[in-house]
Design a protein around this motif. Structure first.
Motif, PDB file in Angstrom:
ATOM      1  N   PRO A 171      55.895  37.965  47.281  1.00 49.45           N
ATOM      2  CA  PRO A 171      57.084  37.933  46.418  1.00 49.45           C
ATOM      3  C   PRO A 171      57.763  36.577  46.311  1.00 49.45           C
ATOM      4  CG  PRO A 171      57.099  39.893  47.795  1.00 49.45           C
ATOM      5  CD  PRO A 171      55.984  39.017  48.307  1.00 49.45           C
ATOM      6  N   ARG A 172      57.370  35.630  47.132  1.00 48.28           N
ATOM      7  CA  ARG A 172      57.918  34.277  46.988  1.00 48.28           C
ATOM      8  C   ARG A 172      57.269  33.541  45.827  1.00 48.28           C
ATOM      9  NH1 ARG A 172      56.313  31.698  52.460  1.00 48.28           N
ATOM     10  NH2 ARG A 172      54.382  32.707  51.752  1.00 48.28           N
ATOM     11  N   ARG A 173      56.182  34.111  45.316  1.00 51.77           N
ATOM     12  CA  ARG A 173      55.357  33.385  44.347  1.00 51.77           C
ATOM     13  C   ARG A 173      55.462  33.968  42.941  1.00 51.77           C
ATOM     14  NH1 ARG A 173      51.873  29.680  46.698  1.00 51.77           N
ATOM     15  NH2 ARG A 173      52.064  29.702  48.974  1.00 51.77           N
ATOM     16  N   SER A 174      55.050  33.146  41.997  1.00 51.04           N
ATOM     17  CA  SER A 174      55.184  33.483  40.590  1.00 51.04           C
ATOM     18  C   SER A 174      54.209  34.584  40.180  1.00 51.04           C
ATOM     19  CB  SER A 174      54.920  32.238  39.739  1.00 51.04           C
ATOM     20  OG  SER A 174      55.002  32.531  38.359  1.00 51.04           O
ATOM     21  N   THR A 175      54.622  35.336  39.169  1.00 52.88           N
ATOM     22  CA  THR A 175      53.736  36.283  38.491  1.00 52.88           C
ATOM     23  C   THR A 175      53.094  35.656  37.262  1.00 52.88           C
ATOM     24  OG1 THR A 175      55.638  37.032  37.256  1.00 52.88           O
ATOM     25  CG2 THR A 175      55.011  38.334  39.157  1.00 52.88           C
ATOM     26  N   CYS A 176      53.404  34.406  36.985  1.00 51.35           N
ATOM     27  CA  CYS A 176      53.060  33.726  35.744  1.00 51.35           C
ATOM     28  C   CYS A 176      53.751  34.417  34.575  1.00 51.35           C
ATOM     29  CB  CYS A 176      51.550  33.627  35.552  1.00 51.35           C
ATOM     30  SG  CYS A 176      51.062  32.396  34.307  1.00 51.35           S
ATOM     31  N   GLY A 177      53.529  33.921  33.377  1.00 49.95           N
ATOM     32  CA  GLY A 177      54.185  34.497  32.209  1.00 49.95           C
ATOM     33  C   GLY A 177      53.276  34.437  31.007  1.00 49.95           C
ATOM     34  N   SER A 178      53.699  35.089  29.931  1.00 51.21           N
ATOM     35  CA  SER A 178      54.998  35.737  29.830  1.00 51.21           C
ATOM     36  C   SER A 178      54.957  37.214  30.207  1.00 51.21           C
ATOM     37  CB  SER A 178      55.559  35.595  28.416  1.00 51.21           C
ATOM     38  OG  SER A 178      54.764  36.290  27.471  1.00 51.21           O
ATOM     39  N   SER A 179      53.736  37.802  30.270  1.00 49.37           N
ATOM     40  CA  SER A 179      53.637  39.233  30.603  1.00 49.37           C
ATOM     41  C   SER A 179      53.741  39.432  32.110  1.00 49.37           C
ATOM     42  CB  SER A 179      52.318  39.802  30.070  1.00 49.37           C
ATOM     43  OG  SER A 179      52.189  39.592  28.690  1.00 49.37           O
ATOM     44  N   ALA A 180      54.795  38.855  32.666  1.00 52.00           N
ATOM     45  CA  ALA A 180      54.963  38.803  34.115  1.00 52.00           C
ATOM     46  C   ALA A 180      55.144  40.184  34.718  1.00 52.00           C
ATOM     47  CB  ALA A 180      56.164  37.926  34.448  1.00 52.00           C
ATOM     48  N   GLY A 181      56.056  40.967  34.131  1.00 46.01           N
ATOM     49  CA  GLY A 181      56.303  42.301  34.659  1.00 46.01           C
ATOM     50  C   GLY A 181      55.121  43.223  34.489  1.00 46.01           C
ATOM     51  N   SER A 182      54.407  43.105  33.369  1.00 45.01           N
ATOM     52  CA  SER A 182      53.205  43.924  33.179  1.00 45.01           C
ATOM     53  C   SER A 182      52.169  43.613  34.250  1.00 45.01           C
ATOM     54  CB  SER A 182      52.616  43.686  31.785  1.00 45.01           C
ATOM     55  OG  SER A 182      53.477  44.158  30.777  1.00 45.01           O
ATOM     56  N   GLY A 183      52.030  42.328  34.591  1.00 46.80           N
ATOM     57  CA  GLY A 183      51.084  41.953  35.629  1.00 46.80           C
ATOM     58  C   GLY A 183      51.471  42.484  36.995  1.00 46.80           C
ATOM     59  N   ALA A 184      52.731  42.266  37.390  1.00 49.14           N
ATOM     60  CA  ALA A 184      53.187  42.740  38.693  1.00 49.14           C
ATOM     61  C   ALA A 184      53.152  44.259  38.768  1.00 49.14           C
ATOM     62  CB  ALA A 184      54.594  42.223  38.977  1.00 49.14           C
ATOM     63  N   ALA A 185      53.569  44.928  37.684  1.00 46.75           N
ATOM     64  CA  ALA A 185      53.649  46.396  37.689  1.00 46.75           C
ATOM     65  C   ALA A 185      52.271  47.035  37.769  1.00 46.75           C
ATOM     66  CB  ALA A 185      54.379  46.880  36.439  1.00 46.75           C
ATOM     67  N   ALA A 186      51.320  46.550  36.996  1.00 42.44           N
ATOM     68  CA  ALA A 186      49.972  47.127  37.048  1.00 42.44           C
ATOM     69  C   ALA A 186      49.328  46.873  38.401  1.00 42.44           C
ATOM     70  CB  ALA A 186      49.113  46.557  35.925  1.00 42.44           C
ATOM     71  N   ALA A 187      49.524  45.669  38.958  1.00 45.86           N
ATOM     72  CA  ALA A 187      48.954  45.370  40.271  1.00 45.86           C
ATOM     73  C   ALA A 187      49.552  46.252  41.355  1.00 45.86           C
ATOM     74  CB  ALA A 187      49.181  43.899  40.609  1.00 45.86           C
ATOM     75  N   ALA A 188      50.841  46.555  41.235  1.00 45.68           N
ATOM     76  CA  ALA A 188      51.539  47.354  42.238  1.00 45.68           C
ATOM     77  C   ALA A 188      51.419  48.851  42.005  1.00 45.68           C
ATOM     78  CB  ALA A 188      53.010  46.957  42.264  1.00 45.68           C
ATOM     79  N   SER A 189      50.621  49.260  41.031  1.00 48.11           N
ATOM     80  CA  SER A 189      50.439  50.687  40.696  1.00 48.11           C
ATOM     81  C   SER A 189      51.761  51.355  40.339  1.00 48.11           C
ATOM     82  CB  SER A 189      49.754  51.443  41.835  1.00 48.11           C
ATOM     83  OG  SER A 189      48.445  50.988  42.054  1.00 48.11           O
ATOM     84  N   PHE A 190      52.572  50.666  39.521  1.00 45.25           N
ATOM     85  CA  PHE A 190      53.780  51.277  38.987  1.00 45.25           C
ATOM     86  C   PHE A 190      53.473  52.150  37.765  1.00 45.25           C
ATOM     87  CE2 PHE A 190      56.869  47.740  40.610  1.00 45.25           C
ATOM     88  CZ  PHE A 190      56.662  48.177  41.911  1.00 45.25           C
ATOM     89  N   ALA A 191      52.253  52.064  37.265  1.00 41.10           N
ATOM     90  CA  ALA A 191      51.753  52.894  36.177  1.00 41.10           C
ATOM     91  C   ALA A 191      50.239  52.820  36.239  1.00 41.10           C
ATOM     92  CB  ALA A 191      52.268  52.421  34.822  1.00 41.10           C
ATOM     93  N   ALA A 192      49.587  53.648  35.431  1.00 41.46           N
ATOM     94  CA  ALA A 192      48.128  53.624  35.423  1.00 41.46           C
ATOM     95  C   ALA A 192      47.613  52.285  34.923  1.00 41.46           C
ATOM     96  CB  ALA A 192      47.600  54.753  34.543  1.00 41.46           C
ATOM     97  N   ALA A 193      48.304  51.683  33.975  1.00 43.68           N
ATOM     98  CA  ALA A 193      47.956  50.382  33.414  1.00 43.68           C
ATOM     99  C   ALA A 193      49.159  49.907  32.625  1.00 43.68           C
ATOM    100  CB  ALA A 193      46.713  50.476  32.524  1.00 43.68           C
ATOM    101  N   ALA A 194      49.058  48.701  32.057  1.00 44.93           N
ATOM    102  CA  ALA A 194      50.182  48.141  31.317  1.00 44.93           C
ATOM    103  C   ALA A 194      49.676  47.397  30.094  1.00 44.93           C
ATOM    104  CB  ALA A 194      51.004  47.205  32.207  1.00 44.93           C
ATOM    105  N   VAL A 195      50.586  47.207  29.153  1.00 42.49           N
ATOM    106  CA  VAL A 195      50.306  46.438  27.945  1.00 42.49           C
ATOM    107  C   VAL A 195      51.092  45.140  28.015  1.00 42.49           C
ATOM    108  CG1 VAL A 195      50.406  46.390  25.424  1.00 42.49           C
ATOM    109  CG2 VAL A 195      49.932  48.544  26.617  1.00 42.49           C
ATOM    110  N   GLY A 196      50.408  44.033  27.736  1.00 43.12           N
ATOM    111  CA  GLY A 196      51.061  42.742  27.636  1.00 43.12           C
ATOM    112  C   GLY A 196      50.888  42.175  26.248  1.00 43.12           C
ATOM    113  N   THR A 197      51.415  40.977  26.039  1.00 39.41           N
ATOM    114  CA  THR A 197      51.162  40.246  24.800  1.00 39.41           C
ATOM    115  C   THR A 197      50.851  38.803  25.159  1.00 39.41           C
ATOM    116  OG1 THR A 197      53.460  39.544  24.394  1.00 39.41           O
ATOM    117  CG2 THR A 197      52.790  41.690  23.501  1.00 39.41           C
TER     118      THR A 197
END
Length: 514
Positions: A171-197
């Motif tokens: 958590p000290r490190r970047s998720t990169c952007g701009s689909s940052a939350g989609s990346g973190a959320a899918a990796a953390a299994s907050f949903a089955a998958a995510a959509v970015g742009t």
């Protein structure tokens, strides 16, 4: 309803300790368990919301949950029990980036307070397609504000609406952007998958450093209607998932022709099944170009790249070294800059004009700039809006300098760039490291990208770019990029799948305890 209240709701409805464990579950496993009655869609929504409530206070990956998701899941359960539907994503919760509209009572903010009231009541066509495939829209993910286009000196993953998204591997490190939350959320299994742009790197970068498969499709495979824009030349939504098959399944649910988006005219002719070519032997006999000029930026990443190349050879591919890009690619970046800034001003005005002025008073890029100045304490405390200000000075889509730059950028990146490398080397795909591992979040020095030359030409050309996990550096994921020509999306997914099945390189994050 914004996230804190929804998290409280999720915690109230959280299942007991023996509840279904959603962590790392693939789309196929979820669908099989739903069909077998081992779990219901309502239980999946509750489980994902409980997981978000537990871990997202650290990661800031989710901006808002959909208050109608549980009811929609219950409806899916009723349909399943009645055997009334047999849809590919039936009852499976998906998160979407918060620059993509949905008809749920949730604002589409692009991370900005200027769009805090932007509840449009309309589904973007890609969202309507996901719903038609049976998906449940669980909520919206955080992002780099305005898809990371406000400033040349931004901090990836930060938005005024969602705060600073953080990497689940550290958590000290970047998720990169701009689909940052989609990346973190899918990796953390907050949903089955995510959509970015993505406009340039915004799917592939956060996917690579969050240990995901991320796919930027050919521009025009997925509709951009009702997606907060940057550039009609380069913008595209795409899937972010924990496996190539999951990404292909999600892409199949999103892709298709939209009369309101002329770029998608060809999309339906390509079909919607991107899984049929996913076989472990897809690399046998393939000739793959190795973009050496896009590597060599980080010793540990280079070592993983060499191991990935050995995996490709062992899977039957013939590798061809490409030491330099074609000379014609010189100057692509400068032309892209003019294209993006000109289209940002024009396309943003078109989007804002489609919103309700009572909810979104800003109608132009100049209005957004003024809003940010008026709310500087919330919007401009960490970085400015220099790119917005540069874009507002551009002269419109009829400007001869823009028209020339747009034509030249496409030609240099596509026919004279990627296509030239493919043809001259008799290869069907290009590979390189996507970029290096995640950097520390630093409000003073801002982003510190390590590498990242694999996808720039594909972004400008509008060609497909797939990243697949190829290992980890000190526990931090890095990805292998596959780049191809226009509309060769299925082949890139097939090559990525064969590599994935041979390498087994993805490692799940260990989330910080709460």
């Amino acid at each position: 309803m914004r996230l804190p209240l929804l998290l409280a709701t999720a915690m109230f409805f959280a299942s007991p300790a023996h509840a279904y464990d959603v962590a790392e579950k693939s789309l196929d496993v979820l669908r099989a368990d739903l069909d077998a009655g081992r779990v219901t869609s309502a239980e999946l929504v509750t489980a994902y919301e409980a997981r978000i409530a537990r871990f997202d206070p650290t990661l800031h990956a989710v901006i808002a949950l959909n208050p109608q998701a549980l009811d929609q899941a219950r409806q899916a359960d009723v349909a399943r029990r009645a055997h009334a539907t047999h849809l590919p994503l039936e009852g499976i919760p998906i998160l979407i980036k918060d620059n993509i509209e949905s008809a749920d009572p949730v604002a589409t903010t692009a991370g900005s307070l200027a769009l805090a009231g932007n509840v449009t009541g309309r589904d973007a066509p890609l969202v309507a397609r996901l719903r038609a495939a049976g998906a449940i829209i669980l909520g919206k993910t955080n992002l780099s504000e305005w898809a990371n286009i406000r400033s040349n000196h931004s901090i990836s993953g930060w938005s005024a609406t969602g705060g600073q998204a953080r990497n689940p591997y550290d958590p000290r490190r970047s998720t990169c952007g701009s689909s940052a939350g989609s990346g973190a959320a899918a990796a953390a299994s907050f949903a089955a998958a995510a959509v970015g742009t993505e406009t340039d790197g915004s799917i592939t970068c956060p996917s690579a450093i969050n240990g995901l498969v991320g796919f930027k499709p050919t521009v025009g495979l997925v509709s951009r209607t009702h997606v907060v824009p940057i550039s009609h030349s380069q913008d595209t939504p795409g899937p972010m998932a924990r496996s190539v098959r999951d990404a292909a399944l999600l892409l199949g649910g999103m892709a298709g022709t939209d009369p309101a988006d002329p770029a998608t005219a060809r999309a339906d002719s390509l079909g919607h099944d991107f899984t049929s070519g996913l076989t472990p032997d897809a690399l046998k006999g393939a000739r793959i170009g190795v973009m050496r000029f896009a590597a060599g930026f980080h010793p540990e990443t280079d070592a993983l790249f060499e191991r990935a190349l050995a995996t490709l050879r062992a899977a039957g591919a013939t590798l061809v070294e490409i030491k330099a890009p074609p000379p014609a690619t010189d100057g692509v970046g400068e032309r892209e800059q003019l294209v993006l800034s000109t289209e940002l001003k024009a396309d943003m005005a078109t989007y804002l004009a489609s919103t309700d002025p009572a909810k979104v008073p800003s109608r132009t890029l100049a209005d957004l700039i003024a809003f940010n100045r008026a709310h500087a304490a919330q919007e401009l405390a960490l970085f400015g809006q220099d790119y917005f200000e540069e874009a507002d000075k551009t002269k419109g889509l009829a400007d001869p300098a823009y028209v020339k730059a747009a034509a030249e950028a496409k030609a240099k990146a596509g026919p004279e760039g990627i296509d030239r490398m493919l043809a001259d080397n008799h290869v069907t795909a290009l590979v390189a490291p996507t970029l290096g591992p995640a950097w520390l979040i630093d409000p003073v020095l801002k982003d510190n990208f390590v590498g990242g030359g694999a996808g720039g030409l594909a972004a400008v050309a509008g060609y497909p770019h797939l990243t697949v996990p190829m290992g980890a550096v000190s526990g931090l994921p890095v990805g292998l990029s596959f780049v191809g020509t226009a509309w060769d999306d299925a082949r890139m997914l097939a090559y990525g799948y064969a590599f994935e099945q041979a390498a087994h390189a993805r490692q799940a994050p260990v989330l910080p305890p709460r």
